[in-house]
Design an enzyme around this catalytic site. Structure first.
Site, PDB file in Angstrom:
ATOM      1  N   HIS A 271       0.847  -1.204   0.000  1.00 55.50           N
ATOM      2  CA  HIS A 271       0.000   0.000   0.000  1.00 55.50           C
ATOM      3  C   HIS A 271       0.877   1.247   0.000  1.00 55.50           C
ATOM      4  O   HIS A 271       0.575   2.230  -0.661  1.00 55.50           O
ATOM      5  CB  HIS A 271      -0.920   0.032   1.227  1.00 55.50           C
ATOM      6  CG  HIS A 271      -2.024  -0.944   1.164  1.00 55.50           C
ATOM      7  ND1 HIS A 271      -3.252  -0.639   0.636  1.00 55.50           N
ATOM      8  CD2 HIS A 271      -2.097  -2.241   1.547  1.00 55.50           C
ATOM      9  CE1 HIS A 271      -4.031  -1.695   0.699  1.00 55.50           C
ATOM     10  NE2 HIS A 271      -3.358  -2.682   1.254  1.00 55.50           N
TER      11      HIS A 271
ATOM     12  N   ASP B 143      -4.624  -5.721  -7.820  1.00 52.15           N
ATOM     13  CA  ASP B 143      -4.946  -4.954  -6.623  1.00 52.15           C
ATOM     14  C   ASP B 143      -5.058  -3.505  -7.098  1.00 52.15           C
ATOM     15  O   ASP B 143      -4.854  -3.216  -8.281  1.00 52.15           O
ATOM     16  CB  ASP B 143      -3.840  -5.134  -5.580  1.00 52.15           C
ATOM     17  CG  ASP B 143      -4.327  -4.899  -4.155  1.00 52.15           C
ATOM     18  OD1 ASP B 143      -5.364  -4.228  -3.973  1.00 52.15           O
ATOM     19  OD2 ASP B 143      -3.663  -5.378  -3.226  1.00 52.15           O
TER      20      ASP B 143
END
Length: 187
Positions: free
Chosen positions: A41, A114
């Site tokens: 992330h 993702d």
């Protein structure tokens, strides 16, 4: 969990519950974050495991889910240098997406990236380049690019100039439609 067989059992149970309600289940994050370090992330994430080590542990729940009709799999942005030979995120690696997931595990469902706005992508690639690389690697649905117009135009240009083949697009669209029909989402 620490036991890949127990994790696999829970994945199957959870996916079955979702699917009974006409919700496509998505198993994530292939090939598994069990031995990874870092946070994709925010930036760089990697696993130093070999392909054989992954197959004995992290891939077990994915393999079981696929054998039980998994609808979708999301690929991680982590690097796998002992599998790919470099630090490219798994999402952009044909070795991981097409060779391992689609060919070796015979996955016929939809392969998701993702979020393409995560640090592992944005800190190392431009939006358009990353999205083109993802589609080339075998990703069927590219999620949340940092700049949608740039992503769309880059993929469109890659199709027009032959970098992404019509067959690759047809395969992706076919997988998406089949999954929706299979779960009764569309007829």
């Amino acid at each position: 969990g620490e036991d890949p067989v127990k994790v696999a059992d829970k994945v199957i149970a959870y996916a079955s519950g979702l699917e009974s309600g006409k919700v496509l289940s998505v198993c994530k994050h292939f090939p598994g974050h069990g031995g990874s370090i870092g946070n994709s992330h925010q930036g760089f994430s990697l696993s130093n495991r070999t392909e054989e080590e992954l197959k004995k542990c992290e891939i077990v729940p994915f393999k079981t889910a696929i054998e039980n009709g998994a609808d979708c799999v999301m690929v991680a942005h982590m690097s796998l240098p002992n599998v790919t030979g470099d630090n490219i995120p798994a999402t952009l690696s044909k070795k991981v997406v097409t060779d391992m997931l689609k060919t070796e595990l015979n996955f016929k469902g939809v392969v998701f990236s993702d979020s393409m706005s995560m640090g592992a992508i944005t800190e190392n690639y431009g939006t358009g380049d990353a999205c083109v690389k993802a589609v080339e690697a075998g990703i069927d649905m590219v999620l949340m690019p940092e700049n949608l117009d740039e992503a769309y135009n880059a993929v469109l240009e890659a199709v027009k100039n032959g970098k992404i083949s019509q067959e690759r697009l047809d395969d992706a669209v076919s997988r998406i439609i089949k999954a929706k029909i299979q779960r009764g989402i569309i007829k």
